[in-house]
Design a protein around this motif. Sequence first.
Motif, PDB file in Angstrom:
ATOM      1  N   ALA A 334       0.843  -1.197   0.000  1.00 60.04           N
ATOM      2  CA  ALA A 334       0.000   0.000   0.000  1.00 60.04           C
ATOM      3  C   ALA A 334       0.874   1.240   0.000  1.00 60.04           C
ATOM      4  O   ALA A 334       1.957   1.270   0.590  1.00 60.04           O
ATOM      5  N   ALA A 335       0.383   2.294  -0.675  1.00 61.34           N
ATOM      6  CA  ALA A 335       1.109   3.562  -0.706  1.00 61.34           C
ATOM      7  C   ALA A 335       0.988   4.244   0.637  1.00 61.34           C
ATOM      8  O   ALA A 335      -0.031   4.141   1.322  1.00 61.34           O
ATOM      9  N   LYS A 336       2.028   4.998   1.010  1.00 61.54           N
ATOM     10  CA  LYS A 336       2.009   5.700   2.294  1.00 61.54           C
ATOM     11  C   LYS A 336       1.063   6.880   2.235  1.00 61.54           C
ATOM     12  O   LYS A 336       0.888   7.507   1.216  1.00 61.54           O
TER      13      LYS A 336
END
Length: 336
Positions: A334-336
């Motif tokens: 997942a992207a931050k």
Amino acid sequence: MDQDRTPGEQPEEKPEEQPAREPGGRADDEQVAGRPEAPEPAEEPAPAGEPEPAGEPEPAGEPEPAAEGPAAELPPSDEPPVSEWVEEPSGKPAPPSDARRRLKAALWPPRISRGQLVVALLLCSLGLALAIQVRSTNDHSQLRGARQEDLVRILDELDSRQQRLQQEKSQLEQSLAQLENSSNQAKEAQEQTKKKATELGILAGTVKATGPGIVLTVDDPQGQVKADMLLDTLQELRAAGAEAIQINDVRVVASTYFTDASGGGVQIDGKNVSQPFRFTVIGNPQDLTPALNIPGGVVRTLEKQQARATITQQQKVVVDALATPTPPQYAKPAAK
């Protein structure tokens, strides 16, 4: 008289008249005086290494009387004296005199003693020291002859140069500190990354593990132990703090599953596992053993199925079975 000779008779030869010689041989002396005297060969000097034999002294006799007669009055000859001749009658040059040979032997090869060498070195050192002293004196004399304004300017230049050097030193020290910090940080980050990768490898089953733990052996002579009982045992061990688990030669990971084989027995991750079932567990033995022996726990359940469970605590347990990781099919970072 020629007419009185008969034919075939040869005339008589008259003897030649020889000039009359005066008493005392004057004619011969005059002829000798007309010819130059032959040069006498020069005596070769004796070798320098051999001393000349001392001859016997001639007895002192009466002086020879001066030659009388025409031979004493011979005219002087134009030939040079024998001592001034350069070449001997044989054509070879006369050897050098003894004095010249002695001079040459004294000068070559040069003979240098240790004392002379020490004196030469001392003189060279003294000359070098004098040259340095003269040069330093000249430098100081230039400053002595400078004006006050020139001296002030020189001092200002020296102060400015000292300040610049001090600033450069400070900058270099700061750069060195930054490099050391960055190097230490990079090294520490690298070590942390390596340590984290090892920990994740142990959990993923891709790295061998060792440490204290227990070995649980389950004997099932009746064949009553099923896959669900082995799964319950695994859950109890994980709940007690097990960090690495191996059942026989199969490494247990997060995706491990248990199934009952159609012909009897149990399969783990699709592999048949035969009896006895041997659990090799790494963790705190003081926590793992009570978790299995609690009332109504794993050991009591196995005993009800006519199986026997044996627990052995060890200070060093090796989990060497490795699992083949499978990439996730649906999960993505997942992207931050």
